[in-house]
Design a protein around this motif. Structure first.
Motif, PDB file in Angstrom:
ATOM      1  N   LEU A  81     -10.625  -4.556   6.282  1.00 16.90           N
ATOM      2  CA  LEU A  81      -9.898  -5.632   5.604  1.00 16.90           C
ATOM      3  C   LEU A  81      -8.542  -5.113   5.168  1.00 16.90           C
ATOM      4  N   THR A  82      -7.512  -5.922   5.333  1.00 16.01           N
ATOM      5  CA  THR A  82      -6.159  -5.544   4.949  1.00 16.01           C
ATOM      6  C   THR A  82      -5.542  -6.662   4.117  1.00 16.01           C
ATOM      7  N   TRP A  83      -4.970  -6.278   2.980  1.00 14.70           N
ATOM      8  CA  TRP A  83      -4.322  -7.241   2.094  1.00 14.70           C
ATOM      9  C   TRP A  83      -3.020  -6.657   1.564  1.00 14.70           C
ATOM     10  N   SER A  84      -2.142  -7.525   1.107  1.00 19.98           N
ATOM     11  CA  SER A  84      -0.969  -7.118   0.330  1.00 19.98           C
ATOM     12  C   SER A  84      -1.284  -7.428  -1.126  1.00 19.98           C
ATOM     13  N   ASP A  85      -0.417  -6.984  -2.035  1.00 13.73           N
ATOM     14  CA  ASP A  85      -0.623  -7.278  -3.457  1.00 13.73           C
ATOM     15  C   ASP A  85      -0.877  -8.764  -3.700  1.00 13.73           C
ATOM     16  N   SER A  86      -0.128  -9.600  -3.004  1.00  9.53           N
ATOM     17  CA  SER A  86      -0.196 -11.036  -3.266  1.00  9.53           C
ATOM     18  C   SER A  86      -1.363 -11.742  -2.560  1.00  9.53           C
ATOM     19  N   THR A  87      -2.077 -11.038  -1.660  1.00  9.36           N
ATOM     20  CA  THR A  87      -3.152 -11.698  -0.921  1.00  9.36           C
ATOM     21  C   THR A  87      -4.551 -11.146  -1.233  1.00  9.36           C
ATOM     22  N   VAL A  88      -4.652 -10.173  -2.139  1.00  5.38           N
ATOM     23  CA  VAL A  88      -5.967  -9.611  -2.484  1.00  5.38           C
ATOM     24  C   VAL A  88      -6.819 -10.695  -3.132  1.00  5.38           C
ATOM     25  N   PRO A  89      -8.014 -10.955  -2.596  1.00  8.37           N
ATOM     26  CA  PRO A  89      -8.886 -11.948  -3.228  1.00  8.37           C
ATOM     27  C   PRO A  89      -9.288 -11.477  -4.634  1.00  8.37           C
ATOM     28  N   GLU A  90      -9.394 -12.406  -5.540  1.00  8.13           N
ATOM     29  CA  GLU A  90      -9.731 -12.087  -6.923  1.00  8.13           C
ATOM     30  C   GLU A  90     -11.009 -11.252  -7.015  1.00  8.13           C
ATOM     31  N   LEU A  91     -12.009 -11.573  -6.197  1.00 11.93           N
ATOM     32  CA  LEU A  91     -13.276 -10.854  -6.267  1.00 11.93           C
ATOM     33  C   LEU A  91     -13.147  -9.402  -5.839  1.00 11.93           C
ATOM     34  N   ALA A  92     -12.114  -9.059  -5.073  1.00  9.92           N
ATOM     35  CA  ALA A  92     -11.938  -7.692  -4.590  1.00  9.92           C
ATOM     36  C   ALA A  92     -11.088  -6.836  -5.523  1.00  9.92           C
ATOM     37  N   ARG A  93     -10.395  -7.425  -6.476  1.00 10.05           N
ATOM     38  CA  ARG A  93      -9.486  -6.661  -7.345  1.00 10.05           C
ATOM     39  C   ARG A  93     -10.170  -5.534  -8.124  1.00 10.05           C
ATOM     40  N   PRO A  94     -11.326  -5.772  -8.760  1.00 12.87           N
ATOM     41  CA  PRO A  94     -11.975  -4.657  -9.466  1.00 12.87           C
ATOM     42  C   PRO A  94     -12.388  -3.520  -8.523  1.00 12.87           C
ATOM     43  N   LEU A  95     -12.838  -3.860  -7.326  1.00 11.99           N
ATOM     44  CA  LEU A  95     -13.207  -2.845  -6.345  1.00 11.99           C
ATOM     45  C   LEU A  95     -11.986  -2.022  -5.954  1.00 11.99           C
ATOM     46  N   LEU A  96     -10.858  -2.682  -5.690  1.00 13.21           N
ATOM     47  CA  LEU A  96      -9.632  -1.958  -5.336  1.00 13.21           C
ATOM     48  C   LEU A  96      -9.172  -1.070  -6.484  1.00 13.21           C
ATOM     49  N   SER A  97      -9.354  -1.525  -7.704  1.00 16.69           N
ATOM     50  CA  SER A  97      -8.978  -0.729  -8.869  1.00 16.69           C
ATOM     51  C   SER A  97      -9.815   0.550  -8.943  1.00 16.69           C
ATOM     52  N   THR A  98     -11.114   0.422  -8.728  1.00 13.70           N
ATOM     53  CA  THR A  98     -11.998   1.588  -8.760  1.00 13.70           C
ATOM     54  C   THR A  98     -11.666   2.548  -7.618  1.00 13.70           C
ATOM     55  N   LEU A  99     -11.482   2.014  -6.418  1.00 16.94           N
ATOM     56  CA  LEU A  99     -11.132   2.865  -5.279  1.00 16.94           C
ATOM     57  C   LEU A  99      -9.773   3.532  -5.497  1.00 16.94           C
ATOM     58  N   GLY A 100      -8.850   2.795  -6.099  1.00 21.64           N
ATOM     59  CA  GLY A 100      -7.535   3.361  -6.404  1.00 21.64           C
ATOM     60  C   GLY A 100      -7.615   4.525  -7.378  1.00 21.64           C
ATOM     61  N   ALA A 101      -8.540   4.437  -8.332  1.00 23.04           N
ATOM     62  CA  ALA A 101      -8.723   5.519  -9.300  1.00 23.04           C
ATOM     63  C   ALA A 101      -9.303   6.772  -8.628  1.00 23.04           C
ATOM     64  N   LEU A 102     -10.045   6.594  -7.549  1.00 24.44           N
ATOM     65  CA  LEU A 102     -10.618   7.709  -6.806  1.00 24.44           C
ATOM     66  C   LEU A 102      -9.625   8.316  -5.812  1.00 24.44           C
ATOM     67  N   ALA A 103      -8.584   7.580  -5.482  1.00 18.57           N
ATOM     68  CA  ALA A 103      -7.666   7.947  -4.405  1.00 18.57           C
ATOM     69  C   ALA A 103      -6.781   9.135  -4.779  1.00 18.57           C
ATOM     70  N   GLN A 104      -6.423   9.868  -3.745  1.00 18.53           N
ATOM     71  CA  GLN A 104      -5.518  11.015  -3.849  1.00 18.53           C
ATOM     72  C   GLN A 104      -4.367  10.812  -2.869  1.00 18.53           C
ATOM     73  N   PRO A 105      -3.191  11.367  -3.179  1.00 13.14           N
ATOM     74  CA  PRO A 105      -2.072  11.260  -2.227  1.00 13.14           C
ATOM     75  C   PRO A 105      -2.434  11.905  -0.893  1.00 13.14           C
ATOM     76  N   THR A 106      -1.950  11.307   0.172  1.00  7.97           N
ATOM     77  CA  THR A 106      -2.204  11.843   1.505  1.00  7.97           C
ATOM     78  C   THR A 106      -0.950  11.659   2.346  1.00  7.97           C
ATOM     79  N   ARG A 107      -0.908  12.328   3.465  1.00  3.23           N
ATOM     80  CA  ARG A 107       0.238  12.167   4.362  1.00  3.23           C
ATOM     81  C   ARG A 107       0.182  10.810   5.041  1.00  3.23           C
ATOM     82  N   ALA A 108       1.329  10.186   5.186  1.00  3.59           N
ATOM     83  CA  ALA A 108       1.413   8.918   5.913  1.00  3.59           C
ATOM     84  C   ALA A 108       1.125   9.180   7.380  1.00  3.59           C
ATOM     85  N   THR A 109       0.426   8.213   8.007  1.00  2.47           N
ATOM     86  CA  THR A 109       0.146   8.354   9.441  1.00  2.47           C
ATOM     87  C   THR A 109       0.708   7.190  10.196  1.00  2.47           C
TER      88      THR A 109
END
Length: 109
Positions: A81-109
């Motif tokens: 699934l791919t979204w932009s800030d303005s298209t993230v479904p409301e139900l997915a926002r808490p999940l993205l927040s949790t995953l974002g807290a787990l995320a680490q910087p990585t090299r762009a591919t």
């Protein structure tokens, strides 16, 4: 379906600084309600349910928008699934927040 079988790969790109953030986790690593949302997104068929749009979303205003990609896999089922800030479904926002807290910087591919 057991939560332990759920596997998620998260990637956030874009934004003003252009730093790519990435994370991988199992459903067992998530709060139960968010693991359930991930499972629901895996089976979603319409945009209202959190499914993908028929075509990519139009670019939003501003160069500082993020783009989110979440790959959800459970057994033989897989969905990206791919979204932009303005298209993230409301139900997915808490999940993205949790995953974002787990995320680490990585090299762009």
């Amino acid at each position: 379906m057991a939560t332990e079988e759920l596997h998620l790969i998260y990637r956030r790109s874009g934004g003003f600084a252009g730093i790519v953030m990435a994370a991988e986790c199992l459903g067992a690593d998530l709060p139960e309600d968010q693991a359930r949302v991930a499972t629901d997104l895996l089976g979603a068929t319409t945009e209202a349910e959190g499914g993908e749009r028929a075509s990519p979303p139009p670019p939003g205003p501003g160069a500082d928008q993020f783009s989110y990609t979440v790959r959800i896999r459970q057994g033989a089922r897989s969905r990206t699934l791919t979204w932009s800030d303005s298209t993230v479904p409301e139900l997915a926002r808490p999940l993205l927040s949790t995953l974002g807290a787990l995320a680490q910087p990585t090299r762009a591919t």
